[in-house]
Design an enzyme around this catalytic site. Structure first.
Site, PDB file in Angstrom:
ATOM      1  N   TYR A 136       0.848  -1.199   0.000  1.00 28.59           N
ATOM      2  CA  TYR A 136       0.000   0.000   0.000  1.00 28.59           C
ATOM      3  C   TYR A 136       0.878   1.243   0.000  1.00 28.59           C
ATOM      4  CZ  TYR A 136      -2.982   3.798   1.542  1.00 28.59           C
ATOM      5  OH  TYR A 136      -3.635   5.006   1.621  1.00 28.59           O
ATOM      6  N   GLU A 224      -3.601   7.616  -3.815  1.00 28.21           N
ATOM      7  CA  GLU A 224      -3.604   6.332  -3.125  1.00 28.21           C
ATOM      8  C   GLU A 224      -3.392   5.212  -4.128  1.00 28.21           C
ATOM      9  OE1 GLU A 224      -6.205   4.501   0.482  1.00 28.21           O
ATOM     10  OE2 GLU A 224      -7.329   5.060  -1.306  1.00 28.21           O
TER      11      GLU A 224
END
Length: 417
Positions: A136, A224
């Site tokens: 991530y 993101e």
């Protein structure tokens, strides 16, 4: 301002941030051609909507109960066989065409869209990769630190909110100096935290530095990548990407401003933006027209405190004229769920008697089908109240914000009954 995944990847690719090859399509036949153009093998068909949770989402037609679809997308009910997901893996042109037909023209319901869902008008056909690891990566503005913060975690493919709640120690946060960008030592630190070594770590350093530079150069407010993947060949790549940009900086980025998909935006918010009004739609039934963001937030809080639900946030600013007030009322009253309107004005630069005159003019031009409560304070407040009370219109005046909140909540309940 939000952009679609395919737009985000195009922008990242131009900034030398590694992304999978992909083609945007709008018909099933185009999906088959795109599959062949990408070289075949494993290919991913992805619905393009402004929402997360697409992989678990449900593509439905008008005959399907949306609340049930939301329960399925949220994992509260089992998924029936044959119910299309928003992200599908295919291994032939025929499968790509079939997957596209199951999505285009449907509504995608995910845990983020709610039961209303979002219409699927475009798909991204993108190359699939053999994934060794899922990580991530995120960039957001930290208001306390007053700078962007790079967030990295080994827990890719999982909602970052879940990671933050259950295993916060697995999230590395690295503050970024916007004048310097991501320093080499910071990039190496992040790569080490992600477990990248050797040639993959070197690729990771380049990826991270380009990613941060892109974020700063474009005035992004959120970026993101979930998941950030390491392929079986050791490449580092953004498998998915969400990008938001600062609306207030779009005058510097005309190319980015043109990427907005108005079909994905709230029509009332778009309309308000064109009139210079700061507006956000909410789920309540009491519309608010306020000057000043802080006062608007306080107004909404007091409405809730006294048992009501605000229908919107609306800041008309310090110098709104008659035309802006008129448009604000039109936007507020365009919603069928609104049962009352509260106008809360603190007159500083904007004098209360001028506001009262604009309100009366608006009242005469617009069909006020719901009760209107007005609270005026500040410069010429007494003159403004006098104008309203002597006007003969059905306007409820209030003394103080608490009085206004109580009166508008009562008025809304009375109108709804």
């Amino acid at each position: 301002m939000k952009v679609h995944e395919y737009q985000a990847k195009e922008l990242l690719g131009k900034a030398d941030v590694a992304v999978p090859a992909g083609i945007v399509i709008t018909t099933p036949a185009e999906a088959a051609k795109a599959y062949d153009a990408l070289g075949g093998g494993l290919v991913v068909v992805k619905a393009q909507v402004h929402a997360g949770g697409r992989g678990k989402g449900v593509a439905v037609g008008p005959e399907v109960d949306r609340e049930e679809a939301l329960a399925i997308a949220s994992g509260k009910k089992p998924r029936p066989d044959g119910m299309a997901k928003g992200v599908q893996l295919v291994r032939s042109a025929a499968e790509a065409e079939k997957a596209a037909a199951s999505l285009l023209g449907k509504t995608l319901v995910t845990y983020q869209t709610g039961a209303e869902g979002q219409a699927i008008k475009k798909l991204l056909i993108t190359v699939g990769h053999d994934i060794a690891r899922e990580l991530y990566l995120g960039l957001a503005i930290d208001r306390n630190l007053k700078c962007p913060v790079l967030m990295a975690s080994t827990e890719g493919g999982v909602e970052i909110e879940t990671v933050a709640e259950k295993t916060p120690e697995k999230i590395l946060r690295e503050p970024i100096d916007v004048g310097l960008g991501l320093a080499d030592f910071q990039a190496r630190k992040v790569c080490k935290a992600l477990g990248l070594t050797g040639a993959t770590a070197k690729k990771g350093v380049v990826f991270l530095k380009n990613f941060v530079k892109f974020f700063i150069d474009t005035d992004a407010s959120l970026a993101e990548i979930n998941p950030l993947i390491v392929t079986d060949k050791g490449d580092v790549m953004a498998l998915d990407c969400k990008l938001n940009f600062d609306d207030n900086a779009m005058f510097r980025h005309k190319d980015l401003a043109g990427l907005i998909d108005e079909d994905e935006e709230d029509p009332a918010e778009l309309r308000a933006g064109r009139s210079g009004l700061s507006y956000v739609s909410l789920d309540g039934d009491i519309a608010c027209l306020v000057n000043g963001a802080g006062l608007a937030m306080s107004t909404m809080d007091l409405i809730k405190y006294h048992g009501g639900e605000p229908a919107n946030f609306l800041d008309v600013g310090g110098g709104a004229g008659k035309d802006q007030v008129l448009e604000a009322f039109r936007i507020l009253l365009d919603s069928s769920r609104v049962n009352a309107v509260l106008v809360n004005i603190f007159g500083g630069i904007m004098k209360c008697d001028i506001i009262a005159s604009a309100l009366l003019a608006a009242y005469d031009e617009i069909d006020f089908r719901v009760p209107l409560v007005v609270r005026l304070e500040g410069t010429n407040a007494d003159l403004g109240k006098e104008l309203l009370e002597k006007s003969g219109r059905k306007i409820i005046t209030a003394d103080g914000l608490t009085d206004a909140a109580k009166k508008v909540v009562a008025a809304a309940k009375g109108h709804a009954a």
